[in-house]
Design a protein around this motif. Sequence first.
Motif, PDB file in Angstrom:
ATOM      1  N   ASP A   1      10.674  97.036 -20.836  1.00  0.00           N
ATOM      2  CA  ASP A   1      10.290  96.537 -22.151  1.00  0.00           C
ATOM      3  C   ASP A   1      10.724  95.077 -22.195  1.00  0.00           C
ATOM      4  O   ASP A   1      11.163  94.528 -21.183  1.00  0.00           O
TER       5      ASP A   1
ATOM      6  N   ARG B   1      10.443 105.307 -24.617  1.00  0.00           N
ATOM      7  CA  ARG B   1       9.144 104.792 -25.054  1.00  0.00           C
ATOM      8  C   ARG B   1       8.078 105.821 -24.668  1.00  0.00           C
ATOM      9  O   ARG B   1       8.276 106.589 -23.735  1.00  0.00           O
TER      10      ARG B   1
ATOM     11  N   PHE C   1      15.977  95.170 -24.091  1.00  0.00           N
ATOM     12  CA  PHE C   1      15.656  96.472 -24.688  1.00  0.00           C
ATOM     13  C   PHE C   1      16.773  97.482 -24.492  1.00  0.00           C
ATOM     14  O   PHE C   1      16.950  98.386 -25.298  1.00  0.00           O
TER      15      PHE C   1
END
Length: 188
Positions: free
Chosen positions: A64, A82, A68
């Motif tokens: 990310d 995610r 992150f």
Amino acid sequence: MRFKKPIASKTDFRTMVPEPSDLVVAKEINFLDIHCKTLIARSPFVLIATANDRGQCDVSPRGDAAGFVQVLDDKHLAIPDRPGNKRFDTFENIFDNPHVGLLFIIPGLQETLRVNGKAVIIQDDDVLGNASVDGKRPLFAIGVEVEQAFIHCAKAFIRSGLWKSETWQETKDLPSLAKMLLDHVEAN
């Protein structure tokens, strides 16, 4: 067995190769110092190694925007989940065996940061709220209690030429993801 002349033990192995130097041993710490925190904050990519209760291993990529992965304090970090393929191999392995190995990679930097510790699956409101992207809050995160942290030398990246685009191979002759998926599904 396909492999010939396996080395039978750690003792046999260590008669062939020396112990690591004092410097290599001393570089390992059991917390996240300012340098580790800085590298984690700049890393857009981490590999997570886990194993289930039968010792079957998995290495899963997570990526990310840089930062992150949240450093919560000197001993704890959190990796948000995610949306993906919903296999959740990493999560299921953590329930079986909490030991994890993390390898933080920063594009262009040849050294990596290795972090090992014990993991849990968390639904901490503060952590998940801070991990929201475009208003979407993750359902859970991987919380890691740090047991080991150390910088890993650059030799693999140097030998592979990973960051040198002029060494990259052409990809046009590789099978497409769709072709691989179809062939693998048909094989089963």
